[in-house]
Motif scaffolding. Structure first.
Motif, PDB file in Angstrom:
ATOM      1  N   TRP A 189      12.519 -28.073  48.009  1.00 30.48           N
ATOM      2  CA  TRP A 189      13.193 -28.858  46.978  1.00 30.48           C
ATOM      3  C   TRP A 189      14.331 -29.681  47.579  1.00 30.48           C
ATOM      4  CZ3 TRP A 189      12.432 -31.279  42.877  1.00 30.48           C
ATOM      5  CH2 TRP A 189      13.408 -31.549  41.911  1.00 30.48           C
ATOM      6  N   GLY A 190      14.920 -29.172  48.602  1.00 29.87           N
ATOM      7  CA  GLY A 190      16.002 -29.903  49.241  1.00 29.87           C
ATOM      8  C   GLY A 190      15.572 -31.196  49.905  1.00 29.87           C
ATOM      9  N   SER A 191      14.290 -31.414  50.050  1.00 29.22           N
ATOM     10  CA  SER A 191      13.770 -32.645  50.652  1.00 29.22           C
ATOM     11  C   SER A 191      13.303 -33.662  49.619  1.00 29.22           C
ATOM     12  CB  SER A 191      12.582 -32.320  51.575  1.00 29.22           C
ATOM     13  OG  SER A 191      12.992 -31.510  52.645  1.00 29.22           O
ATOM     14  N   TYR A 192      13.555 -33.355  48.351  1.00 31.66           N
ATOM     15  CA  TYR A 192      13.079 -34.211  47.270  1.00 31.66           C
ATOM     16  C   TYR A 192      14.239 -34.859  46.513  1.00 31.66           C
ATOM     17  CZ  TYR A 192       8.245 -32.654  47.633  1.00 31.66           C
ATOM     18  OH  TYR A 192       6.965 -32.419  48.074  1.00 31.66           O
TER      19      TYR A 192
ATOM     20  N   ALA B 280      19.457 -24.636  46.092  1.00 30.80           N
ATOM     21  CA  ALA B 280      19.281 -23.200  46.295  1.00 30.80           C
ATOM     22  C   ALA B 280      18.476 -22.568  45.169  1.00 30.80           C
ATOM     23  CB  ALA B 280      20.633 -22.513  46.409  1.00 30.80           C
ATOM     24  N   LYS B 281      18.537 -23.175  43.989  1.00 33.33           N
ATOM     25  CA  LYS B 281      17.818 -22.636  42.834  1.00 33.33           C
ATOM     26  C   LYS B 281      16.552 -23.419  42.518  1.00 33.33           C
ATOM     27  CE  LYS B 281      21.909 -20.704  40.542  1.00 33.33           C
ATOM     28  NZ  LYS B 281      22.728 -20.692  39.301  1.00 33.33           N
ATOM     29  N   ASN B 282      16.223 -24.401  43.348  1.00 35.05           N
ATOM     30  CA  ASN B 282      15.024 -25.227  43.095  1.00 35.05           C
ATOM     31  C   ASN B 282      15.050 -25.828  41.692  1.00 35.05           C
ATOM     32  OD1 ASN B 282      14.093 -24.551  45.635  1.00 35.05           O
ATOM     33  ND2 ASN B 282      12.031 -24.052  44.949  1.00 35.05           N
ATOM     34  N   THR B 283      16.185 -26.302  41.277  1.00 31.11           N
ATOM     35  CA  THR B 283      16.341 -26.789  39.907  1.00 31.11           C
ATOM     36  C   THR B 283      17.170 -28.060  39.881  1.00 31.11           C
ATOM     37  OG1 THR B 283      16.259 -24.514  39.105  1.00 31.11           O
ATOM     38  CG2 THR B 283      17.071 -26.165  37.576  1.00 31.11           C
ATOM     39  N   GLY B 284      16.819 -28.924  38.938  1.00 30.76           N
ATOM     40  CA  GLY B 284      17.620 -30.103  38.675  1.00 30.76           C
ATOM     41  C   GLY B 284      18.058 -30.096  37.224  1.00 30.76           C
ATOM     42  N   TYR B 285      19.090 -30.871  36.936  1.00 37.12           N
ATOM     43  CA  TYR B 285      19.660 -30.845  35.594  1.00 37.12           C
ATOM     44  C   TYR B 285      19.997 -32.263  35.117  1.00 37.12           C
ATOM     45  CZ  TYR B 285      20.488 -26.021  37.048  1.00 37.12           C
ATOM     46  OH  TYR B 285      20.335 -24.752  37.532  1.00 37.12           O
TER      47      TYR B 285
END
Length: 125
Positions: free
Chosen positions: A29-32, A75-80
């Motif tokens: 996720w950090g690469s997106y 770290a949580k693989n989440t976006g808001y």
């Protein structure tokens, strides 16, 4: 590609706040880079906000600037998408999108290739 699942939509009164979440699968996720888009009934899908892979760069549509805040927790693989001062014209289905990037840039709106199923936001007057 990552798989994305949005949540947090609902019914809110004008002037209220709501936070949408976008859960991503996988360990990269950090690469997106991530974006939020919305589609109101009878209208085309439109860009709302985008954020680079690290979260260091952000972009907003003029219609939401100052009211919405996009963020990303790698770290949580989440976006808001934090939405404040909501207006009836914000009513739409909100979609999360993601695109792999090798550097910390925001993709063009046509480059996002992974999409969630959408979550409905309704703002009552």
């Amino acid at each position: 590609q990552v798989q994305l699942v949005e949540s947090g939509g609902g019914l809110v009164q004008a002037g209220g706040s709501l936070r949408l979440s976008c859960a991503a699968s996988g360990r990269t996720w950090g690469s997106y880079a991530m974006g939020w888009f919305r589609q109101a009934p009878g209208k085309e899908r439109e860009f709302v906000a985008a954020i680079s892979r690290s979260g260091g760069r952000k972009s907003y549509a003029d219609s939401v600037k100052g009211r919405f805040t996009i963020s990303k927790d790698n770290a949580k693989n989440t976006g808001y998408l934090q939405m404040n001062s909501l207006k009836p014209e914000d009513t739409a289905i909100y979609y999360c999108a993601a695109q792999w990037r090798s550097s910390d840039v925001i993709p063009s709106v046509t480059d996002f290739s992974s999409w969630g199923q959408g979550t409905q936001l309704t703002v009552s007057s």
